[in-house]
Design an enzyme around this catalytic site. Structure first.
Site, PDB file in Angstrom:
ATOM      1  N   CYS A  41      -1.375   1.999  13.709  1.00  0.00           N
ATOM      2  CA  CYS A  41      -2.626   2.058  12.949  1.00  0.00           C
ATOM      3  C   CYS A  41      -3.761   2.585  13.838  1.00  0.00           C
ATOM      4  O   CYS A  41      -3.609   2.695  15.057  1.00  0.00           O
ATOM      5  CB  CYS A  41      -2.990   0.683  12.373  1.00  0.00           C
ATOM      6  SG  CYS A  41      -3.731  -0.458  13.567  1.00  0.00           S
ATOM      7  N   HIS A  73      -6.228  -3.254  11.176  1.00  0.00           N
ATOM      8  CA  HIS A  73      -4.877  -3.544  11.659  1.00  0.00           C
ATOM      9  C   HIS A  73      -4.141  -4.502  10.727  1.00  0.00           C
ATOM     10  O   HIS A  73      -2.986  -4.253  10.334  1.00  0.00           O
ATOM     11  CB  HIS A  73      -4.912  -4.123  13.074  1.00  0.00           C
ATOM     12  CG  HIS A  73      -3.571  -4.656  13.485  1.00  0.00           C
ATOM     13  ND1 HIS A  73      -2.548  -3.832  13.920  1.00  0.00           N
ATOM     14  CD2 HIS A  73      -3.060  -5.913  13.443  1.00  0.00           C
ATOM     15  CE1 HIS A  73      -1.472  -4.575  14.139  1.00  0.00           C
ATOM     16  NE2 HIS A  73      -1.758  -5.836  13.863  1.00  0.00           N
ATOM     17  N   CYS A  91       2.971  -0.914  16.214  1.00  0.00           N
ATOM     18  CA  CYS A  91       2.029  -0.455  15.191  1.00  0.00           C
ATOM     19  C   CYS A  91       1.362   0.856  15.584  1.00  0.00           C
ATOM     20  O   CYS A  91       1.003   1.061  16.740  1.00  0.00           O
ATOM     21  CB  CYS A  91       0.967  -1.535  14.957  1.00  0.00           C
ATOM     22  SG  CYS A  91      -0.176  -1.116  13.632  1.00  0.00           S
ATOM     23  N   CYS A 104      -4.552   0.243  16.785  1.00  0.00           N
ATOM     24  CA  CYS A 104      -3.534   0.201  17.845  1.00  0.00           C
ATOM     25  C   CYS A 104      -3.432   1.524  18.605  1.00  0.00           C
ATOM     26  O   CYS A 104      -3.084   1.538  19.782  1.00  0.00           O
ATOM     27  CB  CYS A 104      -2.191  -0.199  17.254  1.00  0.00           C
ATOM     28  SG  CYS A 104      -2.166  -1.951  16.770  1.00  0.00           S
ATOM     29  N   ASP A 115      -9.382  -9.905 -11.414  1.00  0.00           N
ATOM     30  CA  ASP A 115      -8.900 -11.178 -11.949  1.00  0.00           C
ATOM     31  C   ASP A 115      -9.993 -11.752 -12.849  1.00  0.00           C
ATOM     32  O   ASP A 115     -11.122 -11.285 -12.867  1.00  0.00           O
ATOM     33  CB  ASP A 115      -8.456 -12.131 -10.830  1.00  0.00           C
ATOM     34  CG  ASP A 115      -9.586 -12.572  -9.927  1.00  0.00           C
ATOM     35  OD1 ASP A 115     -10.741 -12.318 -10.274  1.00  0.00           O
ATOM     36  OD2 ASP A 115      -9.299 -13.178  -8.880  1.00  0.00           O
ATOM     37  N   ASP A 175      -1.374 -10.272  -4.065  1.00  0.00           N
ATOM     38  CA  ASP A 175      -2.695 -10.037  -3.464  1.00  0.00           C
ATOM     39  C   ASP A 175      -3.105 -11.254  -2.657  1.00  0.00           C
ATOM     40  O   ASP A 175      -2.637 -12.360  -2.911  1.00  0.00           O
ATOM     41  CB  ASP A 175      -3.747  -9.829  -4.560  1.00  0.00           C
ATOM     42  CG  ASP A 175      -4.127 -11.159  -5.208  1.00  0.00           C
ATOM     43  OD1 ASP A 175      -5.180 -11.702  -4.857  1.00  0.00           O
ATOM     44  OD2 ASP A 175      -3.353 -11.677  -6.031  1.00  0.00           O
TER      45      ASP A 175
END
Length: 373
Positions: free
Chosen positions: A308, A337, A306, A311, A95, A268
């Site tokens: 991930c 996570h 989840c 997890c 940005d 974002d």
């Protein structure tokens, strides 16, 4: 040949949500997408390998203002650009630093030339102009770069917002003129605050400049959700259908879904890592504040749905212990996570759009997560 192009794959016939691909010099981005923020050339506490393998991030953001102050954009250029500097071979978006100049620096003076401001680090006097920002962004070498804009505070008067929006357009013209790097796409930013006629004028003027992509700036700045949705739903359809549409600074699950429904392709936010640093997890059943005592002997995973890294391997009780002990690993596990929660949410959103089912999915998700509307 444009370095950044957009390919529309499918429009959800019940909502107008878009499923597409953004093509960049460092690979394709499947949209709609959530983009993790790596302000200082790092997504806080995450390695690039974790971002790829565990978070499944396709693109990350970095920040012109912060990197200009440290380590300096000339140094990043010497390293071979951001990609080499931080060992990330996928797309990067920077940005323009406009938002930071207006939010971080106490002493600032806006003129037609640009913005004079004091560094938030050491008070050093600096000047950002459209031309200097283009030079910094060229040095950083991201795939997508943003024009230098003025971000109005909320609320702002009609008169001030109009003046600010017109100046943002003039600055966009100067950015386009100053930008010389061929393997970067420069996006224009639609401003105009919470006034529909100003949003319309900003969009028209910027579209006439034919940027390869467009962003909506200046919303999600503290206004009520109703106002956010009203301006989002008004502005998104004004953006070209054949180019990427980016909504800046949005990352809560409800806002991500609303953005997709409005036809936005890219969002974002620093939210997932910021929540992690405060000991909070995003789960399919809402937020979990892990330091709370009721998780002390909780041997379950953060989120039953989840898969991930966090997890699969750790319990709520263990993560609570880490957070309570101020251990860095606690922040890292929560960051993995939370980031994965949002990238996975957007994977699901993309599938639901392909099936013309995003509105129904939104209702189910809201109910489960605990959103009221």
């Amino acid at each position: 040949m444009q370095p950044i192009t957009y390919e529309l794959l499918h429009v959800d016939k019940n909502s107008g949500a878009r499923r597409g691909v953004v093509h960049t010099p460092h690979g394709d981005i499947q949209t709609p997408i959530f983009m993790p923020v790596g302000t200082l050339a790092t997504v806080k506490s995450m390695t690039p390998e974790e971002l790829k393998d565990e978070v499944k991030a396709q693109i990350i953001l970095s920040n012109t203002y912060h990197l200009h102050l440290r380590p300096g954009d000339e140094l990043v250029k010497q390293a071979g650009g951001l990609h080499k500097f931080m060992n990330w071979d996928r797309p990067i978006l920077t940005d323009s630093g406009g938002f930071q100049v207006f939010s971080l620096s106490g002493l600032r003076k806006i003129t037609e030339e640009g913005v004079k401001f004091a560094s938030h680090l050491d008070g050093k006097k600096l000047m950002f102009t459209p031309e200097s920002v283009m030079k910094i962004e060229e040095n950083l070498g991201a795939d997508i770069i943003m024009a230098f804009d003025e971000c109005c505070q909320y609320p702002s008067t009609y008169e001030y917002t109009k003046k600010s929006m017109e100046r943002t357009t003039r600055w966009a013209i100067r950015c386009k003129k100053a930008h010389k790097t061929e393997n970067q796409g420069l996006f224009g930013i639609i401003q105009g605050g919470f006034y529909k006629d100003l949003r319309k004028k900003s969009a028209e003027d910027l579209i006439a400049l034919d940027f390869p992509g467009y962003a909506i700036g200046g919303i999600s700045v503290g206004e009520p959700k109703e106002e956010f949705l009203e301006i989002l739903k008004f502005t998104a359809p004004l953006m070209p259908e054949n180019k990427p549409r980016y909504l800046m600074g949005v990352g809560t699950p409800d806002y991500l879904i609303e953005s997709a429904l409005a036809g936005i392709d890219m969002c974002d936010c620093v939210l997932p890592t910021r929540l992690a640093r405060h000991g909070t997890a995003l789960t399919s059943k809402g937020k979990v504040v892990i330091r709370n005592a009721n998780y002390q002997q909780d041997w379950g995973k953060l989120d039953e749905e989840c898969e991930c890294y966090t997890c699969k391997n750790y319990t709520r009780a263990y993560i609570r212990h880490l957070v309570k002990s101020n251990e860095i690993l606690g922040i890292r596990l929560l960051s993995i996570h939370n980031l994965r929660f949002l990238t996975k949410l957007m994977e699901r959103v993309r599938i639901e759009i392909e099936n013309d089912n995003l509105i129904k999915f939104k209702e189910e998700f809201y109910k489960k997560f605990g959103y009221t509307k």
